[in-house]
Design a protein around this motif. Structure first.
Motif, PDB file in Angstrom:
ATOM      1  N   LEU A 143      42.627  42.830  48.565  1.00 47.32           N
ATOM      2  CA  LEU A 143      43.800  41.834  48.157  1.00 47.32           C
ATOM      3  C   LEU A 143      43.248  40.714  48.271  1.00 47.32           C
ATOM      4  N   GLN A 144      43.419  40.201  49.634  1.00 50.81           N
ATOM      5  CA  GLN A 144      42.376  39.467  50.650  1.00 50.81           C
ATOM      6  C   GLN A 144      41.742  38.699  49.334  1.00 50.81           C
ATOM      7  N   ASP A 145      40.346  39.552  48.866  1.00 50.46           N
ATOM      8  CA  ASP A 145      39.725  38.495  47.578  1.00 50.46           C
ATOM      9  C   ASP A 145      40.730  37.969  46.752  1.00 50.46           C
ATOM     10  N   LYS A 146      42.103  39.207  45.594  1.00 52.26           N
ATOM     11  CA  LYS A 146      42.308  38.466  45.091  1.00 52.26           C
ATOM     12  C   LYS A 146      43.482  37.054  45.600  1.00 52.26           C
ATOM     13  N   LYS A 147      43.754  37.193  46.175  1.00 54.83           N
ATOM     14  CA  LYS A 147      44.712  36.012  47.226  1.00 54.83           C
ATOM     15  C   LYS A 147      44.291  34.741  46.617  1.00 54.83           C
ATOM     16  N   LYS A 148      42.565  34.949  47.062  1.00 52.62           N
ATOM     17  CA  LYS A 148      41.936  33.606  47.464  1.00 52.62           C
ATOM     18  C   LYS A 148      41.264  33.729  46.226  1.00 52.62           C
ATOM     19  N   GLN A 149      41.316  34.457  44.526  1.00 54.30           N
ATOM     20  CA  GLN A 149      41.055  33.775  43.694  1.00 54.30           C
ATOM     21  C   GLN A 149      41.489  33.351  43.157  1.00 54.30           C
ATOM     22  N   GLU A 150      43.437  33.748  42.959  1.00 57.15           N
ATOM     23  CA  GLU A 150      44.846  33.275  42.395  1.00 57.15           C
ATOM     24  C   GLU A 150      44.906  31.999  42.657  1.00 57.15           C
ATOM     25  N   GLN A 151      43.956  31.405  44.754  1.00 50.53           N
ATOM     26  CA  GLN A 151      44.732  30.249  44.764  1.00 50.53           C
ATOM     27  C   GLN A 151      43.405  29.332  44.032  1.00 50.53           C
ATOM     28  N   GLU A 152      42.523  29.673  43.795  1.00 47.94           N
ATOM     29  CA  GLU A 152      41.055  28.925  43.590  1.00 47.94           C
ATOM     30  C   GLU A 152      41.900  28.567  41.669  1.00 47.94           C
ATOM     31  N   TRP A 153      42.889  30.084  41.306  1.00 49.80           N
ATOM     32  CA  TRP A 153      42.331  29.764  39.860  1.00 49.80           C
ATOM     33  C   TRP A 153      43.440  28.507  39.624  1.00 49.80           C
TER      34      TRP A 153
END
Length: 98
Positions: free
Chosen positions: A19-29
């Protein structure tokens, strides 16, 4: 029971990390999309060479040799940032329902 508890804790930790990785990827996107929007705005709103035209609006100004102000553009001129429905919703302040 101890084995099941350990497995549960490991799965819980993996889920938390995912979930932390997903949030980070969404922020990068989101940042990539914002960068595209900003660069597109810069290109469409003009610079020294765009007074003659752009690839989106055409180069009619180039043949006229005028100093017309062609820096006005509309949202439908955005061929890159409008290709993302999610980004359009974000720009309009609409929350995405997951």
């Amino acid at each position: 029971m101890d084995k099941q508890r350990k497995e549960y804790e490991e799965l819980k930790q993996r889920l938390k990390q995912a979930l932390q990785d997903k949030k980070k990827q969404e922020q990068e996107w989101d940042q990539i999309q914002q960068d595209i929007f900003d660069k597109e705005t810069e290109y469409l709103s003009g610079n020294a060479s765009s007074k003659y035209g752009t690839i989106v609006k055409g180069f009619d100004g180039f043949s006229k040799h005028t100093s017309q102000d062609n820096h006005h553009f509309q949202d439908q001129d955005r061929i890159f940032s409008l290709s993302s429905a999610l980004f359009v919703k974000q720009q309009q302040g609409i929350e995405d329902e997951d």
